[in-house]
Design a protein around this motif. Structure first.
Motif, PDB file in Angstrom:
ATOM      1  N   PHE A   1      43.573 -12.307  24.555  1.00  0.00           N
ATOM      2  CA  PHE A   1      42.887 -12.083  23.282  1.00  0.00           C
ATOM      3  C   PHE A   1      43.677 -11.166  22.353  1.00  0.00           C
ATOM      4  CE2 PHE A   1      38.873 -12.766  25.933  1.00  0.00           C
ATOM      5  CZ  PHE A   1      38.824 -14.107  25.614  1.00  0.00           C
ATOM      6  N   GLY A   2      44.734 -10.558  22.859  1.00  0.00           N
ATOM      7  CA  GLY A   2      45.583  -9.705  22.028  1.00  0.00           C
ATOM      8  C   GLY A   2      45.144  -8.256  21.995  1.00  0.00           C
ATOM      9  N   VAL A   3      44.209  -7.866  22.855  1.00  0.00           N
ATOM     10  CA  VAL A   3      43.762  -6.472  22.897  1.00  0.00           C
ATOM     11  C   VAL A   3      44.839  -5.599  23.533  1.00  0.00           C
ATOM     12  CG1 VAL A   3      42.006  -4.895  23.809  1.00  0.00           C
ATOM     13  CG2 VAL A   3      41.346  -7.157  22.966  1.00  0.00           C
ATOM     14  N   LEU A   4      45.436  -6.084  24.611  1.00  0.00           N
ATOM     15  CA  LEU A   4      46.551  -5.393  25.261  1.00  0.00           C
ATOM     16  C   LEU A   4      47.848  -6.057  24.811  1.00  0.00           C
ATOM     17  CD1 LEU A   4      45.178  -5.020  28.904  1.00  0.00           C
ATOM     18  CD2 LEU A   4      45.251  -3.289  27.121  1.00  0.00           C
ATOM     19  N   GLN A   5      48.664  -5.316  24.132  1.00  0.00           N
ATOM     20  CA  GLN A   5      49.917  -5.843  23.596  1.00  0.00           C
ATOM     21  C   GLN A   5      51.096  -5.495  24.505  1.00  0.00           C
ATOM     22  OE1 GLN A   5      50.286  -7.725  20.784  1.00  0.00           O
ATOM     23  NE2 GLN A   5      48.062  -7.725  20.588  1.00  0.00           N
ATOM     24  N   GLY A   6      52.247  -6.060  24.189  1.00  0.00           N
ATOM     25  CA  GLY A   6      53.477  -5.704  24.886  1.00  0.00           C
ATOM     26  C   GLY A   6      53.812  -6.598  26.057  1.00  0.00           C
ATOM     27  N   SER A   7      53.278  -7.791  26.087  1.00  0.00           N
ATOM     28  CA  SER A   7      53.522  -8.709  27.191  1.00  0.00           C
ATOM     29  C   SER A   7      53.719 -10.107  26.613  1.00  0.00           C
ATOM     30  CB  SER A   7      52.318  -8.704  28.135  1.00  0.00           C
ATOM     31  OG  SER A   7      52.414  -9.753  29.064  1.00  0.00           O
ATOM     32  N   PRO A   8      54.493 -10.942  27.288  1.00  0.00           N
ATOM     33  CA  PRO A   8      54.598 -12.336  26.838  1.00  0.00           C
ATOM     34  C   PRO A   8      53.258 -13.071  26.905  1.00  0.00           C
ATOM     35  CG  PRO A   8      56.342 -11.835  28.419  1.00  0.00           C
ATOM     36  CD  PRO A   8      55.423 -10.659  28.387  1.00  0.00           C
ATOM     37  N   MET A   9      52.300 -12.510  27.635  1.00  0.00           N
ATOM     38  CA  MET A   9      50.979 -13.117  27.748  1.00  0.00           C
ATOM     39  C   MET A   9      50.086 -12.761  26.555  1.00  0.00           C
ATOM     40  SD  MET A   9      50.520 -12.238  31.787  1.00  0.00           S
ATOM     41  CE  MET A   9      48.777 -12.475  31.833  1.00  0.00           C
ATOM     42  N   SER A  10      50.500 -11.823  25.732  1.00  0.00           N
ATOM     43  CA  SER A  10      49.676 -11.364  24.612  1.00  0.00           C
ATOM     44  C   SER A  10      49.508 -12.457  23.573  1.00  0.00           C
ATOM     45  CB  SER A  10      50.303 -10.132  23.959  1.00  0.00           C
ATOM     46  OG  SER A  10      50.359  -9.071  24.867  1.00  0.00           O
ATOM     47  N   ASN A  11      48.274 -12.580  23.067  1.00  0.00           N
ATOM     48  CA  ASN A  11      47.928 -13.555  22.028  1.00  0.00           C
ATOM     49  C   ASN A  11      48.240 -14.987  22.440  1.00  0.00           C
ATOM     50  OD1 ASN A  11      46.939 -11.630  20.196  1.00  0.00           O
ATOM     51  ND2 ASN A  11      49.011 -11.184  19.501  1.00  0.00           N
ATOM     52  N   THR A  12      47.985 -15.327  23.687  1.00  0.00           N
ATOM     53  CA  THR A  12      48.233 -16.667  24.192  1.00  0.00           C
ATOM     54  C   THR A  12      46.910 -17.300  24.599  1.00  0.00           C
ATOM     55  OG1 THR A  12      50.348 -15.885  25.056  1.00  0.00           O
ATOM     56  CG2 THR A  12      49.581 -18.000  25.852  1.00  0.00           C
ATOM     57  N   THR A  13      46.663 -18.495  24.090  1.00  0.00           N
ATOM     58  CA  THR A  13      45.408 -19.190  24.372  1.00  0.00           C
ATOM     59  C   THR A  13      45.234 -19.456  25.859  1.00  0.00           C
ATOM     60  OG1 THR A  13      45.573 -20.231  22.220  1.00  0.00           O
ATOM     61  CG2 THR A  13      44.032 -21.206  23.773  1.00  0.00           C
ATOM     62  N   THR A  14      46.314 -19.748  26.552  1.00  0.00           N
ATOM     63  CA  THR A  14      46.237 -20.046  27.985  1.00  0.00           C
ATOM     64  C   THR A  14      45.571 -18.909  28.744  1.00  0.00           C
ATOM     65  OG1 THR A  14      48.258 -21.343  27.825  1.00  0.00           O
ATOM     66  CG2 THR A  14      47.603 -20.627  30.026  1.00  0.00           C
ATOM     67  N   TRP A  15      45.995 -17.679  28.475  1.00  0.00           N
ATOM     68  CA  TRP A  15      45.448 -16.533  29.195  1.00  0.00           C
ATOM     69  C   TRP A  15      44.065 -16.158  28.679  1.00  0.00           C
ATOM     70  CZ3 TRP A  15      47.440 -16.031  33.607  1.00  0.00           C
ATOM     71  CH2 TRP A  15      48.766 -16.399  33.817  1.00  0.00           C
ATOM     72  N   SER A  16      43.747 -16.576  27.464  1.00  0.00           N
ATOM     73  CA  SER A  16      42.388 -16.374  26.941  1.00  0.00           C
ATOM     74  C   SER A  16      41.385 -17.257  27.672  1.00  0.00           C
ATOM     75  CB  SER A  16      42.339 -16.698  25.453  1.00  0.00           C
ATOM     76  OG  SER A  16      43.181 -15.849  24.730  1.00  0.00           O
ATOM     77  N   VAL A  17      41.850 -18.334  28.272  1.00  0.00           N
ATOM     78  CA  VAL A  17      40.980 -19.235  29.029  1.00  0.00           C
ATOM     79  C   VAL A  17      41.013 -18.893  30.520  1.00  0.00           C
ATOM     80  CG1 VAL A  17      40.623 -21.643  29.699  1.00  0.00           C
ATOM     81  CG2 VAL A  17      41.250 -21.085  27.346  1.00  0.00           C
ATOM     82  N   ILE A  18      42.208 -18.699  31.061  1.00  0.00           N
ATOM     83  CA  ILE A  18      42.362 -18.429  32.496  1.00  0.00           C
ATOM     84  C   ILE A  18      41.752 -17.087  32.887  1.00  0.00           C
ATOM     85  CG2 ILE A  18      44.057 -17.972  34.320  1.00  0.00           C
ATOM     86  CD1 ILE A  18      45.867 -20.032  32.991  1.00  0.00           C
ATOM     87  N   GLY A  19      41.889 -16.080  32.038  1.00  0.00           N
ATOM     88  CA  GLY A  19      41.393 -14.738  32.344  1.00  0.00           C
ATOM     89  C   GLY A  19      39.896 -14.679  32.614  1.00  0.00           C
ATOM     90  N   PRO A  20      39.055 -15.144  31.686  1.00  0.00           N
ATOM     91  CA  PRO A  20      37.609 -15.090  31.945  1.00  0.00           C
ATOM     92  C   PRO A  20      37.167 -15.941  33.131  1.00  0.00           C
ATOM     93  CG  PRO A  20      38.020 -15.366  29.610  1.00  0.00           C
ATOM     94  CD  PRO A  20      39.336 -15.504  30.299  1.00  0.00           C
ATOM     95  N   ILE A  21      37.811 -17.079  33.324  1.00  0.00           N
ATOM     96  CA  ILE A  21      37.463 -17.922  34.479  1.00  0.00           C
ATOM     97  C   ILE A  21      37.782 -17.189  35.775  1.00  0.00           C
ATOM     98  CG2 ILE A  21      38.062 -20.040  35.718  1.00  0.00           C
ATOM     99  CD1 ILE A  21      38.473 -21.334  32.929  1.00  0.00           C
ATOM    100  N   THR A  22      38.946 -16.560  35.827  1.00  0.00           N
ATOM    101  CA  THR A  22      39.339 -15.795  37.010  1.00  0.00           C
ATOM    102  C   THR A  22      38.393 -14.624  37.235  1.00  0.00           C
ATOM    103  OG1 THR A  22      41.644 -16.405  36.606  1.00  0.00           O
ATOM    104  CG2 THR A  22      41.259 -14.565  38.105  1.00  0.00           C
ATOM    105  N   ALA A  23      38.016 -13.945  36.156  1.00  0.00           N
ATOM    106  CA  ALA A  23      37.094 -12.808  36.278  1.00  0.00           C
ATOM    107  C   ALA A  23      35.743 -13.266  36.819  1.00  0.00           C
ATOM    108  CB  ALA A  23      36.931 -12.132  34.919  1.00  0.00           C
ATOM    109  N   LEU A  24      35.246 -14.392  36.357  1.00  0.00           N
ATOM    110  CA  LEU A  24      33.969 -14.905  36.841  1.00  0.00           C
ATOM    111  C   LEU A  24      34.039 -15.288  38.321  1.00  0.00           C
ATOM    112  CD1 LEU A  24      32.730 -17.054  33.842  1.00  0.00           C
ATOM    113  CD2 LEU A  24      31.789 -14.896  34.672  1.00  0.00           C
ATOM    114  N   ILE A  25      35.146 -15.880  38.725  1.00  0.00           N
ATOM    115  CA  ILE A  25      35.326 -16.229  40.136  1.00  0.00           C
ATOM    116  C   ILE A  25      35.348 -14.963  40.992  1.00  0.00           C
ATOM    117  CG2 ILE A  25      36.967 -17.169  41.823  1.00  0.00           C
ATOM    118  CD1 ILE A  25      37.691 -19.267  39.649  1.00  0.00           C
ATOM    119  N   GLY A  26      36.061 -13.940  40.533  1.00  0.00           N
ATOM    120  CA  GLY A  26      36.110 -12.677  41.268  1.00  0.00           C
ATOM    121  C   GLY A  26      34.751 -12.017  41.385  1.00  0.00           C
TER     122      GLY A  26
END
Length: 66
Positions: free
Chosen positions: A27-52
């Protein structure tokens, strides 16, 4: 058997933590990574969090029953 549920609960919390980190990077809240502002991680992150969270809750419920 109790150790298994404790370990599974800890693993669930850890997976949820990483899911939240990935979501915040996506979502771009944490900057400084190639993962920042990427739609892929905006989808994978919440799904992973829900599974956990689901794994941790199921493990906690089974631990509470014993």
């Amino acid at each position: 058997m109790r150790r298994v549920f404790v370990a599974t609960g800890a693993l669930g919390v850890l997976v949820a933590f990483f899911g939240v980190i990935w979501a915040l990077q996506g979502f771009g809240v944490l900057q400084g990574s190639p993962m920042s502002n990427t739609t892929t991680w905006s989808v994978i992150g919440p799904i992973t969090a829900l599974i956990g969270v689901a794994v941790a809750v199921v493990s906690w419920r089974k631990l509470s029953r014993k």
